[in-house]
Enzyme design. Structure first.
Site, PDB file in Angstrom:
ATOM      1  N   PRO A   2      39.653  30.507  41.416  1.00 39.25           N
ATOM      2  CA  PRO A   2      38.493  31.379  41.586  1.00 39.25           C
ATOM      3  C   PRO A   2      37.436  31.148  40.509  1.00 39.25           C
ATOM      4  O   PRO A   2      37.713  31.278  39.322  1.00 39.25           O
ATOM      5  CB  PRO A   2      39.095  32.778  41.478  1.00 39.25           C
ATOM      6  CG  PRO A   2      40.541  32.615  41.802  1.00 39.25           C
ATOM      7  CD  PRO A   2      40.905  31.265  41.253  1.00 39.25           C
ATOM      8  N   GLU A   3      36.252  30.761  40.922  1.00 36.69           N
ATOM      9  CA  GLU A   3      35.103  30.659  40.031  1.00 36.69           C
ATOM     10  C   GLU A   3      33.952  31.399  40.699  1.00 36.69           C
ATOM     11  O   GLU A   3      34.147  32.088  41.691  1.00 36.69           O
ATOM     12  CB  GLU A   3      34.788  29.193  39.728  1.00 36.69           C
ATOM     13  CG  GLU A   3      35.983  28.461  39.113  1.00 36.69           C
ATOM     14  CD  GLU A   3      35.640  27.153  38.414  1.00 36.69           C
ATOM     15  OE1 GLU A   3      34.460  26.942  38.074  1.00 36.69           O
ATOM     16  OE2 GLU A   3      36.559  26.349  38.191  1.00 36.69           O
ATOM     17  N   LYS A  51      32.339  36.350  37.756  1.00 35.07           N
ATOM     18  CA  LYS A  51      33.651  36.228  38.376  1.00 35.07           C
ATOM     19  C   LYS A  51      34.292  37.593  38.611  1.00 35.07           C
ATOM     20  O   LYS A  51      35.498  37.688  38.826  1.00 35.07           O
ATOM     21  CB  LYS A  51      34.548  35.333  37.523  1.00 35.07           C
ATOM     22  CG  LYS A  51      34.048  33.887  37.469  1.00 35.07           C
ATOM     23  CD  LYS A  51      35.081  32.928  36.934  1.00 35.07           C
ATOM     24  CE  LYS A  51      35.200  32.982  35.448  1.00 35.07           C
ATOM     25  NZ  LYS A  51      36.111  31.932  34.928  1.00 35.07           N
ATOM     26  N   ARG A 276      44.151  24.980  29.059  1.00 35.26           N
ATOM     27  CA  ARG A 276      43.668  24.589  30.378  1.00 35.26           C
ATOM     28  C   ARG A 276      43.589  23.068  30.436  1.00 35.26           C
ATOM     29  O   ARG A 276      43.346  22.413  29.424  1.00 35.26           O
ATOM     30  CB  ARG A 276      42.281  25.173  30.651  1.00 35.26           C
ATOM     31  CG  ARG A 276      42.203  26.685  30.630  1.00 35.26           C
ATOM     32  CD  ARG A 276      40.824  27.135  31.017  1.00 35.26           C
ATOM     33  NE  ARG A 276      40.692  28.586  30.998  1.00 35.26           N
ATOM     34  CZ  ARG A 276      39.835  29.259  31.761  1.00 35.26           C
ATOM     35  NH1 ARG A 276      39.042  28.601  32.589  1.00 35.26           N
ATOM     36  NH2 ARG A 276      39.753  30.569  31.690  1.00 35.26           N
TER      37      ARG A 276
END
Length: 292
Positions: A2-3, A51, A276
């Site tokens: 999700p961005e 977001k 990440r």
């Protein structure tokens, strides 16, 4: 992942299904909201902010949610089988006479007064998909700490709201810089901000996120003749599967611009100590390399 584009799509689906309709059932499955009853209230609108998702309800209430890494909202017609995951992953159920919205694995879910929304989203920078987008303010915030690594600056939602790890990697590629280059040393930072806006706008209506057919590869890198990049290859026609992104997720595969194998490393770029994956082309992107 999700961005900003994914959240924008989720907000549109929720808005189309719920806005203007009265809730006949609400079930918020987090302890602090277990007794909150929203049934009988009309959903006024569902809107994204970076977001974050804001579902505004009659009576001055807002249901605020954030998807983070793997949360999602699924919309079903009344009576349709829910397929978003096992029941124990459900955190919210909002039902009207015609549709049911089910929130799965939502790490953030809170109910607040609409007038107090700034408590949840007031810290965010200019929203890349917002109607009040301010490119100058976004650029000012991005460059406020010139020594900060580019990747970290892009992921900081206080600078530009909506960029996640995928768009961060792609924007660094388009800027011709590794994610560890100090943001103050990036050539043409105003173009970087414009690219961020263009990428998210181009993808907010797409089912498959694509950057290779959205922007031309104009990597502004100063290199020696011995390391000069090869002539740019044409972006993938129509964004074929596996060729929709320049570097993200392409570790060990050829760069779509020069053919050099894309590299990857684990890095902490979000300011929360979470690692990440980071992707970059060692030939097209200059600057320091970190991670592990």
């Amino acid at each position: 992942m999700p961005e900003g584009d994914t959240v924008w799509q989720a907000a549109r689906r929720l808005h189309d299904a719920l806005a203007g309709h009265r809730l006949v059932r609400s079930d918020l499955r987090v302890p602090r909201l277990a007794t909150a009853g929203l049934g009988g209230r009309t959903v006024l609108e569902v809107t994204p902010r970076g977001k974050h998702l804001l579902a505004r309800l009659e009576g001055g209430l807002t249901l605020h949610s954030h998807l983070r890494m793997d949360g999602s909202w699924q919309v079903y017609r009344s009576g349709e089988r829910w397929r978003g995951g096992p029941a124990h992953q459900i955190r919210a159920v909002l039902s009207t006479a015609g549709h049911c919205a089910v929130g799965y694995r939502l790490p953030v879910l809170e109910l607040l007064r609409t007038r107090d929304e700034a408590r949840a989203v007031g810290h965010l920078g200019p929203d890349l998909l917002g109607e009040d987008w301010d490119a100058r303010e976004a650029l000012r915030r991005l460059l406020a700490d010139p020594a900060r690594p580019l990747g970290a600056a892009l992921l900081d939602q206080r600078n530009l709201a909506g960029v996640g790890n995928v768009f961060m990697a792609e924007l660094c590629f388009l800027a011709g810089s590794t994610p560890w280059r100090p943001v103050g040393e990036v050539a043409a930072p105003e173009r970087l901000v414009a690219d961020a806006r263009r990428l998210l706008e181009a993808n907010r209506d797409r089912p498959d996120r694509t950057t290779t057919t959205t922007t031309a590869v104009t990597v502004p890198v100063t290199v020696t003749a011995a390391r000069a990049p090869a002539p740019a290859r044409a972006p993938a026609p129509g964004g074929r599967r596996g060729e929709r992104l320049y570097v993200y997720g392409r570790a060990g595969r050829p760069c779509l611009r020069c053919g050099t194998p894309v590299r990857s490393a684990m890095a902490q770029h979000d300011g929360r100590g979470r690692e990440r994956p980071v992707y970059w082309c060692p030939r097209c992107q200059s600057g320091p390399v970190g991670g592990r």
